[in-house]
Design a protein around this motif. Structure first.
Motif, PDB file in Angstrom:
ATOM      1  N   ASP A 332      -1.648   6.670  -1.063  1.00  0.00           N
ATOM      2  CA  ASP A 332      -0.987   5.606  -1.821  1.00  0.00           C
ATOM      3  C   ASP A 332       0.467   5.440  -1.388  1.00  0.00           C
ATOM      4  O   ASP A 332       0.964   4.304  -1.250  1.00  0.00           O
ATOM      5  CB  ASP A 332      -1.034   5.921  -3.317  1.00  0.00           C
ATOM      6  CG  ASP A 332      -2.435   5.838  -3.890  1.00  0.00           C
ATOM      7  OD1 ASP A 332      -3.329   5.269  -3.225  1.00  0.00           O
ATOM      8  OD2 ASP A 332      -2.642   6.357  -5.016  1.00  0.00           O
ATOM      9  N   ASN A 333       1.151   6.551  -1.164  1.00  0.00           N
ATOM     10  CA  ASN A 333       2.552   6.483  -0.767  1.00  0.00           C
ATOM     11  C   ASN A 333       2.721   5.920   0.632  1.00  0.00           C
ATOM     12  O   ASN A 333       3.684   5.204   0.917  1.00  0.00           O
ATOM     13  CB  ASN A 333       3.198   7.863  -0.866  1.00  0.00           C
ATOM     14  CG  ASN A 333       3.444   8.283  -2.305  1.00  0.00           C
ATOM     15  OD1 ASN A 333       3.317   7.477  -3.223  1.00  0.00           O
ATOM     16  ND2 ASN A 333       3.783   9.547  -2.508  1.00  0.00           N
ATOM     17  N   GLU A 334       1.787   6.256   1.531  1.00  0.00           N
ATOM     18  CA  GLU A 334       1.836   5.675   2.879  1.00  0.00           C
ATOM     19  C   GLU A 334       1.681   4.165   2.806  1.00  0.00           C
ATOM     20  O   GLU A 334       2.406   3.406   3.469  1.00  0.00           O
ATOM     21  CB  GLU A 334       0.729   6.278   3.756  1.00  0.00           C
ATOM     22  CG  GLU A 334       0.976   7.718   4.175  1.00  0.00           C
ATOM     23  CD  GLU A 334       2.208   7.866   5.056  1.00  0.00           C
ATOM     24  OE1 GLU A 334       2.462   6.968   5.891  1.00  0.00           O
ATOM     25  OE2 GLU A 334       2.932   8.867   4.893  1.00  0.00           O
ATOM     26  N   ALA A 335       0.736   3.722   1.987  1.00  0.00           N
ATOM     27  CA  ALA A 335       0.512   2.279   1.844  1.00  0.00           C
ATOM     28  C   ALA A 335       1.737   1.613   1.213  1.00  0.00           C
ATOM     29  O   ALA A 335       2.139   0.511   1.631  1.00  0.00           O
ATOM     30  CB  ALA A 335      -0.730   2.028   0.992  1.00  0.00           C
ATOM     31  N   ALA A 336       2.321   2.253   0.223  1.00  0.00           N
ATOM     32  CA  ALA A 336       3.501   1.683  -0.435  1.00  0.00           C
ATOM     33  C   ALA A 336       4.671   1.578   0.532  1.00  0.00           C
ATOM     34  O   ALA A 336       5.393   0.570   0.548  1.00  0.00           O
ATOM     35  CB  ALA A 336       3.886   2.533  -1.640  1.00  0.00           C
ATOM     36  N   ALA A 337       4.865   2.601   1.351  1.00  0.00           N
ATOM     37  CA  ALA A 337       5.968   2.590   2.312  1.00  0.00           C
ATOM     38  C   ALA A 337       5.772   1.485   3.354  1.00  0.00           C
ATOM     39  O   ALA A 337       6.734   0.799   3.738  1.00  0.00           O
ATOM     40  CB  ALA A 337       6.085   3.949   2.991  1.00  0.00           C
TER      41      ALA A 337
END
Length: 386
Positions: A332-337
């Motif tokens: 999720d954090n990779e996608a958000a970044a």
């Protein structure tokens, strides 16, 4: 309050501003539940946190760090003029931000990225300011998160004045003013500025509902905290007649519990207070800084072992949070970044004349003349191409 009716000062009498000894703590460096001996006034707030709430804290702390890494890359690639990391200070920011009421007003400095996320601010809006796309980025009225302050400690005076205004509104019979208080984030370096001392005097003299939250990250750029103060900031607060509380700023539970307890007292008319969150800046001061030129490698390694993110992860794992949660969070954090990066790069460049728009609130002849000159200069290139 202590049992003797006096204001409780966490770490009172602890003069060393570089050490976490004597600071309020609930989690040790390995993420184990190990409350320090002086947590009694804050235990109820800490024990009110359940695992799901702590998972939420972890989500934001991990996202703040991932966006920090991505923003550093953007600056190195020439897409940001400057980047100001919060690497290592995630617990101090996330814990304190979630201890606030939605009606509380926040005065940040320029490193409070975790606080901005907790207030629901789109991270693209934060980066747009550092990219030069906008002066503001977010709505400070709607979010109650005021604009970044680059001039050191100026925000402390803004906060004190705003808190004095709350008192005036209360005296005028404004019922909503009783639900609001102020928190101002300030660094150890900014505490050496005269503005910070003036703000503490005004806040105390007028009993303004202001909480000064000092992120003692050990360095004012390259100046160590031992060169800035002979005692802890919590102890210094007492010289202004303000209760000071000293916490382990890398323990998100302690940060939340102490901030919640103290902020409730400030909001209910108890007067100003100060929290010193003892933490460490694991990254550089800004992307223009090389901390290896002034930081001791052994001290840095000691603070790396106190990293707030793996500390909370260890506690969550010991309390039933499994690999699937952390793996999904990583994705999720990779996608958000990536989403933040793509939307930032898609922002249109502002017209050069926009630099004149917010210099003065009223029309100014010098600004008008300079704008006309710039527009004529730009037009001359178009005419030359024709």
């Amino acid at each position: 309050m202590g049992s003797d009716g006096k204001a409780f000062t966490a770490g009172g009498g602890v003069g060393n501003a570089t050490s976490v000894d004597g600071a309020v703590r609930f989690l040790d460096e390995q993420g184990r539940w190990a409350p320090s001996g002086d947590v009694a006034p804050f235990r109820a707030a800490a024990e009110a946190l359940n695992v799901e709430m702590l998972r939420g804290f972890y989500r934001e702390m991990a996202l703040t760090r991932r966006l920090d890494v991505g923003s550093t890359a953007l600056q190195r690639q020439g897409e940001l003029a400057l980047w100001i990391p919060s690497f290592g200070q995630e617990a101090a920011q996330t814990g304190s931000a979630h201890a606030l009421s939605p009606k509380d007003t926040i005065f940040p400095s320029y490193r409070e990225h975790g606080v901005a996320l907790a207030r629901g601010i789109d991270f693209v809006d934060v980066l747009a300011v550092l990219r030069g796309n906008t002066y503001r980025g977010w709505d400070p009225e709607a979010t109650r998160f005021r604009l970044h302050t680059i001039v050191l400690a100026a925000q402390t005076l803004h906060a004190a004045g705003y808190g004095m205004g709350i008192n005036l509104r209360r005296a005028a019979g404004n019922a909503e003013a009783h639900d609001e208080a102020v928190i101002v984030y300030v660094g150890d370096g900014a505490m050496s500025e005269g503005d910070a001392s003036e703000a503490l005097v005004f806040a105390r003299t007028y009993d303004a509902p202001v909480l000064f939250f000092v992120q003692n990250n050990q360095y004012a750029i390259s100046t160590p905290v031992a060169t800035q103060t002979a005692v802890s900031y919590a102890d210094r607060a007492r010289g202004f007649g303000i209760p000071g509380y000293r916490i382990d700023g890398n323990d998100v539970i302690a940060t939340y519990a102490v901030t919640k307890t103290v902020m409730d007292r400030v909001r209910s008319g108890g007067g100003p207070a100060l929290i010193e969150a003892v933490t460490y800046r694991l990254g550089p001061h800004t992307s223009s800084d090389d901390p290896t030129k002034y930081r001791d490698a052994n001290m840095h390694a000691e603070w790396e072992a106190r990293d707030p993110v793996p500390r909370l992860e260890a506690y969550l794992r010991a309390n039933g949070t499994h690999d699937a949660f952390f793996e999904q969070l990583r994705r999720d954090n990779e996608a958000a970044a990536m989403d933040v990066r793509e939307r930032l790069l898609a922002l249109p460049d502002p017209p050069p004349s926009a630099m004149f728009d917010h210099v003065y609130s009223d029309p100014h002849p010098v600004m008008a003349a300079e704008r006309e000159w710039l527009e004529a200069y730009d037009t001359s290139f178009v005419q030359a191409d024709d």
